[in-house]
Design an enzyme around this catalytic site. Structure first.
Site, short mmCIF file in Angstrom:
data_model
loop_
_atom_site.label_atom_id
_atom_site.label_comp_id
_atom_site.label_asym_id
_atom_site.label_seq_id
_atom_site.Cartn_x
_atom_site.Cartn_y
_atom_site.Cartn_z
N GLY C 37 0.79 -1.23 0.00
CA GLY C 37 0.00 0.00 0.00
C GLY C 37 0.82 1.28 0.00
CB CYS C 246 -25.84 -10.33 -17.59
SG CYS C 246 -25.16 -10.23 -19.25
CB CYS C 249 -24.22 -14.48 -19.56
SG CYS C 249 -23.82 -13.46 -18.11
CB CYS C 271 -21.27 -9.17 -18.00
SG CYS C 271 -22.16 -10.42 -17.11
CB CYS C 277 -20.48 -11.69 -20.59
SG CYS C 277 -22.23 -11.54 -20.91
#
Lengths: 269, 232, 287
Positions: C37, C246, C249, C271, C277
């Protein structure tokens, strides 16, 4: 017979002061701002530092609050666990933590001590968040309590201080500092620039808070009336040096040093 | 067997006015005085002999120049000539009360709180302190409707009664009074006199200036005459 | 990684950057991985793309990529947007590496604005393109001061921002680039990924690297490191949810893009992750 005699006079028992400044010196080039300034402060006492412009009182405050590093001298503070630490011998994280929790600094201009664009509640809650408070409801509740204590309507908790009057901003600044229950508060002309009636209200609030919370405070001011109202003890500075020191009412009613006499005689009655 | 509370030894006090060419005003010289519990010592002397100056010096408001002011404080004896300011503040809280000639008015603080303050600084809870303050104010004929107001708008007499209440409420072992009945009418004067006498009987050592001969005679147990500074 | 003696099209060094630069960047990456970080400054090079087009991510990828790697590049979850296509072609040209649009086939995934839905593995590295690395820049413009705040873990002001949001809107309104605490120590900006993706960063099996070219910073989250989104205990962090699934899909667990299909306001949700997808559609078709 229960006579009083000179031989009975006991030495005053020593109590470690909360803050001890010894031999503080600060120069800006050839200008001597503070010369050999020494004083001590005990818990619950308010010390007034009075002087005119150029007396060095603001430089003194800046050194004591670690904004400026003194050229010589020591600033010793008694921590919550009883140990005494020197301000500039501490590590920076330790010093920052001290400034954020155990000390408060009230600036003359409240805008220097507030985040203007952030709500009053956030301003007051910041110190709590800085030391790990993570419950929004509690932080907000705490902030509301303090707004009440400094006589700001709680309904204004979400308003930014930009929309407040000068007196309200100053009171918010006080709340922001006191929320972490500091043991020492440094104030630089806390009532400077405020209308007289607003000043009176603020001074009354400060008196009450200092007494209720047992705060030790150093109040730098050029206004002897403010000093008389707020301070238990007074030091008078002139050209970087302390010229007189004692009980507030004694220094103002029975001034010894020529400069103090001049100052006192100059007050408009 | 006397219980000495206050003893002044060889006190000298003057003022140097540095801004008037260093002019020196001698006021007190060679003052020796003892005050015991249950006494009311009345200071006597013409105007300008330093009666007020002496009282203020006893209270620590003026600095001791020469000599000693011994005060029995808690179980110890302190000397105002050498005591640090903090100690004098402590002494004022617990050991020595003072009724000044004029009430110093602090804006915004209600009368009841002004009178309760000496008790609060002794650690007594707000409610109890206010209650006692109320009782005293009632006795001094300050009506309840005035208690929540700051005394700034009161008459001189009312302000003085508030001042007396504040000075006597804690009944410290030593009480110093500077003209406590000056601005009062007959009725109120009598009340204040009774109060002071009660406090004395309950064991406080009192020292004061009373302008009125009648008051002096009624309250005083002993007279102390101040010499002129030059003639001491 | 091999020392680049191979010359690719146009006479470039392998993956465009010279070896010394790659070393310098790898050192920065090692530092970054050692301090999860923490923003490590690096000497960002001039790249044949302007700032704002992912030069930081490209430099990181260029420093870690080897001839046997397989690279996937996505932008907003899709492999076929301009940015993704350009970068993929760049590496194909300068490194000659294999490329793919299947997350599960890639060894390195470079991304802008999304984390793939398919969970990453220990043998994969994901490289994020970062515009502004400093999470407190909005609050404090001075670099010296923000560095000090990180050094002293002085993060109170970030919570002030969250507090303000809740006070004003009842919830935290930050929807992307949502600040996180890495390994319990450093406050980090995850790049403009939707907050929906933040949980994927926590305890990820893959190494996560972040590159900011214009700002000249690299930071990293090693595998299996805690990454916690900032919140209050009584206002915990939540991710976006849709009422729809979606349209292609049928997924109801992926980040959906809203697509306007005509000028009468009809809309579709699909998606954002095109690979995910497609995989799901293939599975459905096989059933």
């Amino acid at each position: 017979m229960n006579d009083l005699s000179l031989t009975d006079v006991a030495a005053t028992p020593y109590e470690t002061p909360l803050l001890r400044v010894s031999g503080l010196c600060k120069n800006f080039g050839a200008v001597v701002a503070c010369r050999n300034v020494s004083f001590a402060l005990w818990p619950g006492e308010v010390l007034g530092v009075v002087g005119e412009s150029g007396s060095g009182k603001t430089t003194l405050l800046n050194c004591v609050s670690a904004r400026l590093q003194p050229d010589a001298g020591r600033i010793e503070f008694q921590l919550r666990d009883g140990r005494v630490a020197e301000l500039f011998e501490m590590s920076e994280p330790a010093r920052r933590m001290l400034m954020r929790t155990d000390w408060g600094i009230v600036h003359q201009n409240p805008r220097d001590g507030l985040r203007l664009g952030v709500s009053a509640g956030a301003n007051v809650g910041e110190r709590l968040m800085a030391v790990g408070a993570r419950h929004y409801g509690e932080i907000r509740g705490n902030a509301a309590d303090w707004l009440r204590k400094v006589e700001i309507e709680v309904a204004r908790i979400d308003d930014p201080p930009r929309t407040f009057s000068g007196g309200m901003q100053q009171r918010l600044q006080i709340a922001r500092n006191l929320v972490s229950r500091p043991r020492l508060v440094l104030m630089d002309e806390p009532t400077g620039g405020l209308d007289v009636s607003v000043q009176a209200r603020l001074l009354d609030l400060l008196r009450g808070l200092c007494s209720e919370l047992g705060l030790a405070a150093i109040v730098v001011t050029h206004d002897l009336g403010v000093a008389r109202l707020l301070a238990h003890r007074l030091t008078v500075m002139r050209r970087g040096e302390i010229v007189e020191s004692g009980l507030t009412d004694q220094v103002l009613d029975d001034p010894q040093h020529p400069y103090t006499q001049l100052l006192v005689a100059s007050i408009l009655q | 067997m006397s219980d000495h509370r206050l003893r002044v030894i060889g006190l000298e006090k003057g003022f140097t006015l540095h801004n008037q060419g260093g002019m020196r005003l001698p006021v007190l010289r060679g003052i020796d005085l003892t005050v015991a519990a249950g006494e009311c010592v009345v200071l006597k002397g013409p105007s300008g002999t330093g009666k007020s100056t002496l009282l203020r010096t006893l209270y620590g408001n003026y600095l001791v120049e020469q000599g000693h002011v011994l005060v029995r404080h808690d179980e110890r004896v302190i000397d105002l000539a050498t005591a640090p300011p903090r100690l004098i503040l402590e002494m004022r809280r617990r050991t020595m009360g003072f009724v000044s000639q004029f009430l110093r008015v602090i804006p915004r603080v209600p009368t009841i709180d002004i009178v309760a303050e000496p008790l609060r600084s002794l650690g007594i809870a707000a409610q109890a302190a206010r209650q006692r303050a109320g009782t005293l104010l009632e006795r001094l004929a300050i009506p309840q409707r005035l208690w929540s107001l700051p005394p700034a708008t009161f008459s001189g007499g009312e302000q003085q009664r508030v001042n007396v209440a504040r000075g006597l409420i804690a009944e410290q072992p030593i009480i110093v009074l500077d003209e406590p009945t000056a601005a009062l009418d007959d009725l109120n004067r009598a009340v204040v006199m009774a109060l002071i006498d009660e406090v004395r009987r309950r064991g406080s050592a009192i020292i004061g200036i009373f302008h009125d001969v009648e008051v002096r005679d009624a309250l005083g147990t002993r007279i102390f005459e101040l010499p002129h500074a030059e003639s001491a | 990684m091999s020392e680049g003696e191979e010359q690719t099209a146009g006479g470039y060094n392998f993956a465009y950057l010279d070896e010394q630069t790659k070393r310098m960047i790898r050192r920065a990456i090692l530092k970054a991985v050692a301090i999860p970080g923490y923003q490590v400054p690096f000497a960002s090079r001039e790249m044949p793309l302007p700032f704002g087009w992912g030069t930081g991510g490209i430099q990181v990828t260029a420093s870690i990529i080897g001839p046997n790697d397989r690279l996937k590049v996505i932008d907003q979850g899709a492999d076929d947007t301009t940015n993704a296509v350009s970068i993929r072609q760049f590496f194909a040209k300068t490194a000659g590496v294999a490329t793919t649009d299947r997350t599960s086939h890639a060894s390195i995934v470079q991304t802008r604005h999304r984390i793939p839905e398919t969970p990453l593995r220990e043998d994969q590295i994901i490289v994020y393109q970062v515009p502004i690395p400093e999470p407190m820049r909005w609050l404090e413009q001075r670099e010296a001061e923000t560095r000090r705040m990180h050094a002293l873990a002085d993060y109170g002001p970030m919570y002030v921002r969250l507090y303000e949001d809740i006070a004003q809107f009842g919830r935290v309104t930050t929807a992307y680039d949502y600040p996180v605490m890495v390994n319990g120590r450093y406050l980090m900006r995850p790049s403009p990924i939707p907050k929906f993706d933040n949980p994927k960063m926590n305890m990820s099996a893959a190494l996560q690297l972040f590159g900011a070219g214009r700002e000249k910073r690299i930071y990293a989250v090693p595998p299996y490191t805690s990454v916690k989104s900032l919140d209050f205990t009584d206002h915990p962090f939540t991710i976006e949810r849709w009422d729809n699934s979606c349209a292609i899909c049928g997924a109801n667990d992926s980040f959906l893009d809203e697509v306007i299909t005509d000028d009468r306001g009809s809309r579709l949700f699909v998606c954002s992750d095109t690979d995910y997808c497609r995989q799901r559609r293939a599975v459905k078709a096989a059933e």
